[in-house]
Design an enzyme around this catalytic site. Structure first.
Site, PDB file in Angstrom:
ATOM      1  N   GLY A  78       3.180   3.496  -7.487  1.00 38.85           N
ATOM      2  CA  GLY A  78       2.131   4.066  -6.634  1.00 38.85           C
ATOM      3  C   GLY A  78       2.604   5.315  -5.910  1.00 38.85           C
ATOM      4  O   GLY A  78       3.792   5.461  -5.596  1.00 38.85           O
ATOM      5  N   ARG A 142       3.150   3.233 -14.260  1.00 38.64           N
ATOM      6  CA  ARG A 142       3.721   1.910 -13.991  1.00 38.64           C
ATOM      7  C   ARG A 142       4.381   1.271 -15.212  1.00 38.64           C
ATOM      8  O   ARG A 142       4.595   0.061 -15.234  1.00 38.64           O
ATOM      9  CB  ARG A 142       2.630   0.985 -13.434  1.00 38.64           C
ATOM     10  CG  ARG A 142       2.148   1.355 -12.022  1.00 38.64           C
ATOM     11  CD  ARG A 142       1.458   0.194 -11.347  1.00 38.64           C
ATOM     12  NE  ARG A 142       0.918   0.550 -10.033  1.00 38.64           N
ATOM     13  CZ  ARG A 142       1.622   0.503  -8.898  1.00 38.64           C
ATOM     14  NH1 ARG A 142       2.871   0.127  -8.917  1.00 38.64           N
ATOM     15  NH2 ARG A 142       1.045   0.835  -7.752  1.00 38.64           N
ATOM     16  N   ASP A 173      11.026  -2.851  -7.812  1.00 38.10           N
ATOM     17  CA  ASP A 173      11.102  -3.161  -9.251  1.00 38.10           C
ATOM     18  C   ASP A 173      11.669  -1.979 -10.035  1.00 38.10           C
ATOM     19  O   ASP A 173      12.516  -2.164 -10.910  1.00 38.10           O
ATOM     20  CB  ASP A 173       9.708  -3.495  -9.803  1.00 38.10           C
ATOM     21  CG  ASP A 173       9.310  -4.920  -9.454  1.00 38.10           C
ATOM     22  OD1 ASP A 173      10.204  -5.712  -9.081  1.00 38.10           O
ATOM     23  OD2 ASP A 173       8.111  -5.243  -9.544  1.00 38.10           O
ATOM     24  N   LYS A 199      11.198   4.522  -2.626  1.00 42.77           N
ATOM     25  CA  LYS A 199       9.811   4.955  -2.374  1.00 42.77           C
ATOM     26  C   LYS A 199       8.879   3.760  -2.240  1.00 42.77           C
ATOM     27  O   LYS A 199       9.058   2.776  -2.948  1.00 42.77           O
ATOM     28  CB  LYS A 199       9.365   5.804  -3.575  1.00 42.77           C
ATOM     29  CG  LYS A 199       7.912   6.133  -3.599  1.00 42.77           C
ATOM     30  CD  LYS A 199       7.228   5.761  -4.923  1.00 42.77           C
ATOM     31  CE  LYS A 199       7.030   4.291  -5.096  1.00 42.77           C
ATOM     32  NZ  LYS A 199       6.124   3.893  -6.165  1.00 42.77           N
ATOM     33  N   THR A 200       7.942   3.767  -1.384  1.00 38.92           N
ATOM     34  CA  THR A 200       6.729   2.952  -1.384  1.00 38.92           C
ATOM     35  C   THR A 200       6.119   2.963   0.014  1.00 38.92           C
ATOM     36  O   THR A 200       6.829   2.765   1.014  1.00 38.92           O
ATOM     37  CB  THR A 200       6.906   1.491  -1.844  1.00 38.92           C
ATOM     38  OG1 THR A 200       5.636   0.846  -1.705  1.00 38.92           O
ATOM     39  CG2 THR A 200       7.948   0.677  -1.093  1.00 38.92           C
ATOM     40  N   ASP A 202       4.408   0.716   1.069  1.00 35.47           N
ATOM     41  CA  ASP A 202       4.383  -0.677   1.534  1.00 35.47           C
ATOM     42  C   ASP A 202       5.523  -0.992   2.512  1.00 35.47           C
ATOM     43  O   ASP A 202       5.453  -1.981   3.241  1.00 35.47           O
ATOM     44  CB  ASP A 202       4.473  -1.640   0.342  1.00 35.47           C
ATOM     45  CG  ASP A 202       3.222  -1.604  -0.522  1.00 35.47           C
ATOM     46  OD1 ASP A 202       2.339  -0.766  -0.250  1.00 35.47           O
ATOM     47  OD2 ASP A 202       3.127  -2.400  -1.471  1.00 35.47           O
TER      48      ASP A 202
HETATM   49  P1  FBP Z   1       4.255   0.818  -5.154  1.00 40.78           P
HETATM   50  O1  FBP Z   1       4.855  -0.480  -4.746  1.00 40.78           O
HETATM   51  O2  FBP Z   1       4.419   1.126  -6.581  1.00 40.78           O
HETATM   52  O3  FBP Z   1       4.725   1.943  -4.267  1.00 40.78           O
HETATM   53  O4  FBP Z   1       2.665   0.763  -4.926  1.00 40.78           O
HETATM   54  C1  FBP Z   1       2.144   0.296  -3.748  1.00 40.78           C
HETATM   55  C2  FBP Z   1       0.638   0.202  -3.747  1.00 40.78           C
HETATM   56  O5  FBP Z   1       0.078   1.323  -3.099  1.00 40.78           O
HETATM   57  C3  FBP Z   1       0.216  -1.102  -3.084  1.00 40.78           C
HETATM   58  O6  FBP Z   1       0.154  -0.963  -1.697  1.00 40.78           O
HETATM   59  C4  FBP Z   1      -1.094  -1.391  -3.752  1.00 40.78           C
HETATM   60  O7  FBP Z   1      -1.362  -2.771  -3.779  1.00 40.78           O
HETATM   61  C5  FBP Z   1      -0.882  -0.880  -5.139  1.00 40.78           C
HETATM   62  O8  FBP Z   1       0.087   0.142  -5.052  1.00 40.78           O
HETATM   63  C6  FBP Z   1      -2.130  -0.350  -5.785  1.00 40.78           C
HETATM   64  O9  FBP Z   1      -1.826   0.004  -7.091  1.00 40.78           O
HETATM   65  P2  FBP Z   1      -2.703   0.961  -7.996  1.00 40.78           P
HETATM   66  O10 FBP Z   1      -2.390   2.367  -7.592  1.00 40.78           O
HETATM   67  O11 FBP Z   1      -2.188   0.688  -9.370  1.00 40.78           O
HETATM   68  O12 FBP Z   1      -4.144   0.636  -7.773  1.00 40.78           O
END
Ligand code: FBP
Length: 550
Positions: A78, A142, A173, A199-200, A202
């Protein structure tokens, strides 16, 4: 390309670096490391990259004679504000090492490495993206890099381009996979190093050596601005309860940070719900109680923050979801039977094919939500939790509970709701000063680790509540963050995900305050991210970091 006035000014911003990175750098090796748990298993799985020392950088007097380095960079998962600054940090870092160094970006995430899709990132391209949000410079994806066949395909292109190293910018991951890749390339003496960057939005990739993942600061500032605006609207009109779901697939760090910044009336913390083994009914009772108490004071309005991952932390919902995943698994007889049914009969059929407890939970859900649980599945057949409208589920259930309370004479107020989901709007915002500086420093750090021949390390920048000058840059062996966990039925080495710690300072502080915030109207309105102005406004870090490092 036309750009906004802010973008034009912001492009001139020179991100701050720790003083150790400003001139010549020398590496200081610390003690040998061990994994956080399962040391024997992890050591056996990573014979070439286990036990390496921690590294910190210090300013050096003399420059060493350094060779050009060619680097490939990958954005994984993400979006998170600041990714472009990691890339510009790597670029400036390797050009400082030697002007003939080259940077290549693999397109569309890890898949770009396997499919040999890439572009050279030249100075002109990099300059267009400095201090901007988004991952659009090369795109993200992803695709999981897990198989040796993928690693070998990646090595082909790395050899063609003469790469010394790959930098993988990703979450827990992706960095786990980066570590497996580093080990594999080391084992076969490929000559290609692998470095990770945390990165994230979250905020769940953090530990003793990684204080925060980038993007968390900016995303939570964006959400907190919006929450503050809604709070002010709620306090002006005094007629709605706003139920706001906040992104964050699993951990509740985003919700907690936004609560600390804005002081809303209700904030649910998934980790607490799981620890107390609360049922959905208990969560609803807790919320309805606060609504009723405020109504008794004449306040028929408020704001509730709900973490995206909540329903998977409610034990009975977790069981229900897992039973539904089995019942509706693609290709099974039960799934075929389900699909043959008229839509209007499906929920009743599902309720009849679950365990008694899950059937009761399923039947107690508002029908729209129950239907969502049977429909929205990802390519692996799992319910897509982020698509479940948890805010509406709770709002409707709180309303039902308040109606019962009204009949019993325990609630005499009004309950009108508005629903919101804040997620994507925060992921590509222009990085705050903190993220702009932190990301640039991480990228620069990665370039130094590469020129020093390191592999299997994650770039680390610590002491982040101090001024950037005092930040401590270096590298942490990724194996140090690993433990063994069950994934798809098998024990695997993975980086431990950091959930909200219930004995941690941010949560403990929140608990001392949430009672006052529930009954009173103690809203704080943080306003938008400021990119120019006094340092106490522009260079603030998160409340989470301040409390953790206090
Ligand atoms: P990452 O862990 O890859 O940084 O992504 C986080 C996130 O933004 C989450 O908060 C959310 O649940 C998810 O990605 C949404 O994923 P997508 O962009 O595939 O809809």
């Amino acid at each position: 390309m036309s750009i906004s006035a802010l973008q034009k000014e912001r492009a001139k911003y020179q991100p701050k670096l720790p003083k150790s990175l400003k001139g010549n750098v020398k590496l200081v090796e610390g003690a040998k490391t061990e994994s956080v748990a399962d040391q024997k298993e992890i050591a056996e799985l990573f014979p070439n990259t286990y036990g390496m020392p921690l590294i910190t950088f210090e300013a050096a007097d003399a420059a060493t004679d350094r060779q050009p380095v060619n680097v490939g960079v990958i954005l994984s998962g993400g979006q998170a504000p600041g990714g472009h600054n990691v890339i510009s940090g790597i670029f400036d870092g390797i050009k400082n090492i030697h002007p003939d160094s080259k940077l290549y970006g693999f397109l569309g995430g890890p898949g770009g490495l396997v499919d040999h899709k890439y572009m050279e990132l030249t100075a002109d391209i990099i300059d267009e993206y400095r201090n901007t949000g988004g991952f659009d410079i090369i795109g993200s994806g992803r695709t999981k890099l897990e198989e040796e066949a993928q690693f070998d395909k990646g090595l082909e292109i790395a050899k063609d381009l003469g790469l010394n190293a790959l930098v993988i910018i990703g979450g827990d991951d992706s960095n786990t996979n980066a570590c497996v890749l580093a080990e594999y390339y080391a084992k076969i003496n490929s000559g290609v190093q692998v470095i990770g960057c945390p990165k994230t939005i979250d905020g769940d990739l953090k530990n003793e050596m990684i204080e925060t993942s980038f993007g968390f600061d900016t995303a939570t500032k964006v959400y907190s601005e919006l929450i503050g605006n809604i709070q002010r609207d709620a306090n002006s009109a005094k007629k709605y309860w706003h139920f706001i779901k906040l992104m964050g697939r699993s951990a509740s760090h985003i919700g907690l940070e936004c609560a600390l910044k804005t002081q809303p009336n209700i904030t649910l913390i998934s980790e607490e719900v799981a620890e107390k083994k609360q049922t959905l009914g208990e969560v609803v009772d807790y919320m309805a109680g606060i609504v009723a108490n405020r109504a008794a004071d004449g306040n028929n309005f408020g704001v509730a923050l709900i973490p995206e991952g909540l329903i998977e932390f409610i034990p009975e919902m977790k069981t229900l979801i897992s039973e539904l995943n089995d019942l509706l698994a693609e290709g099974t007889e039960s799934e075929k039977e389900f699909k043959m049914l008229k839509k209007s009969h499906r929920n009743e059929w599902v309720a009849g094919h679950l365990s008694e407890t899950s059937s009761n939970v399923f039947s107690s859900l508002p029908s729209g939500i129950a239907t969502q649980l049977t429909l929205d599945r990802d390519p692996h057949g799992n319910v897509q939790v982020s698509l479940i409208e948890t805010e509406k589920l709770l709002g409707e259930m709180v309303k039902t509970r308040l109606d019962e309370m009204k009949e019993a004479g325990d609630f005499a107020g009004k309950f009108g709701t508005q629903y919101h989901f804040f997620g994507y709007e925060g992921r590509c915002a222009a990085p705050s000063n903190f993220d702009a500086d932190y990301c640039y420093s991480l990228g620069y750090t990665a370039s130094v680790l590469i020129s020093e021949g390191k592999t299997g390390y994650m770039a680390s920048v610590r002491n982040t509540t101090a001024a950037a000058d005092e930040w401590i840059a270096g590298g942490v062996p990724v194996t140090m963050m690993m433990n063994m966990e069950k994934r798809h039925g098998h024990m695997k080495p993975v980086i431990q995900k950091a959930l909200v710690e219930l004995d941690g300072a941010p949560y403990k502080y929140f608990v001392t305050k949430r009672g006052e915030w529930a009954t009173g109207t103690e809203f704080v309105y943080p306003g938008p991210i400021q990119y120019f102005g006094p340092t106490e406004v522009c260079d603030q870090t998160t409340e989470t970091l301040k409390l953790e490092q206090a």
